[in-house]
Design an enzyme around this catalytic site. Structure first.
Site, PDB file in Angstrom:
ATOM      1  N   SER A 189      -6.892 -19.241 -89.377  1.00  0.00           N
ATOM      2  CA  SER A 189      -6.708 -17.896 -88.835  1.00  0.00           C
ATOM      3  C   SER A 189      -5.539 -17.960 -87.866  1.00  0.00           C
ATOM      4  O   SER A 189      -5.178 -19.040 -87.379  1.00  0.00           O
ATOM      5  CB  SER A 189      -7.975 -17.462 -88.091  1.00  0.00           C
TER       6      SER A 189
ATOM      7  N   TYR B 114     -14.888 -18.526 -81.761  1.00  0.00           N
ATOM      8  CA  TYR B 114     -14.277 -18.407 -83.093  1.00  0.00           C
ATOM      9  C   TYR B 114     -12.919 -19.098 -83.121  1.00  0.00           C
ATOM     10  O   TYR B 114     -12.621 -19.894 -84.021  1.00  0.00           O
ATOM     11  CB  TYR B 114     -14.131 -16.936 -83.478  1.00  0.00           C
TER      12      TYR B 114
END
Length: 244
Positions: A141, A154
């Site tokens: 990501s 995250y």
């Protein structure tokens, strides 16, 4: 359709990036084994791929279970004779402020986003070493490069995936290719797991401009299409209109 015919195992293949990648790679002539917990979706996807002339199979998969991931890789070898590529795509993103103390969600992100990747590497690496070639594609990501409020855990998991990928690349010895693909905001079901109301509302605004999942599938296909001596190590894909 090209005739490269690699055997590609994809985790988290029931929706989003995993589904788009399955469709794109099958259309390119690769043989794909799809894994996820939602087997009803996998079954429908495989039927569509086969109807369009592709080659695909599926198996139920929980990436947090190391034995299940080994069985998934073994299934690819049993079905197609080898495993050339593993796409570690499964991931979860239940964002929340740290002070919310959603420790079970923290554990879930670590189990899926980090241990799931490690389980995939542990399952596929011996077979790829025995073959003398292989390709590990880890989906991270833009959160692997930056941290934002509510996303500390995250982002931490994605920083870890980035570190694991680089370490694996350095240890590859020339017979293993390693690619880290880091999507910016992409159309997917990731945000559906956000239970914190404020974080969920913030994410709606953040995701106002999003890439189609097919854009990430295209990046993966590009990495796979390179000749054996070319290793595409890191790819960051963002919406043109996004400043994030």
């Amino acid at each position: 359709m090209t005739q490269t015919g690699k055997v590609v195992a994809i985790t988290g293949a029931s929706s989003g990036i995993g589904e788009a990648t399955a469709r794109r790679l099958a259309a390119d002539g690769h043989r794909v084994l799809l894994g996820a917990r939602r087997t009803d979706r996998l079954e429908g996807l495989v039927e569509q791929i086969v109807a369009e002339g592709g080659t695909a199979a599926f198996r139920a998969l929980d990436v947090t279970d190391a034995q299940d991931v080994r069985a998934f890789v073994d299934a690819a070898r049993a079905e197609f004779g080898r495993i050339d590529v593993l796409v570690n795509n499964a991931g979860v993103m239940p964002l929340s402020p740290l002070e919310a103390l959603k420790t079970e969600e923290w554990d879930r992100m670590i189990d899926v986003n980090v241990r799931g990747v490690l389980h995939g590497i542990a399952a596929a690496l011996p077979a790829m070493r025995a073959q003398g070639a292989g390709h590990i594609v880890n989906i991270a990501s833009v959160g692997a490069y930056e941290v934002s409020p509510t996303a500390a855990v995250y982002c931490a998991t994605k920083f870890v995936v980035r570190a694991i990928s680089e370490g694996l690349r350095q240890e590859s010895g020339g017979d293993l290719r390693v690619t880290l693909v880091s999507p910016g905001v992409t159309e997917s079901e990731l945000a559906d797991s956000i239970s914190d109301p404020a974080a969920r509302e913030a994410m709606k605004a953040y995701r106002a401009v999003a890439l189609p999942a097919s854009a990430i599938a295209d990046a993966i296909a590009y990495a796979l299409s390179q000749p054996p001596g070319v290793d595409v190590n890191e790819v960051i894909v963002r919406p043109t209109a996004s400043a994030q």
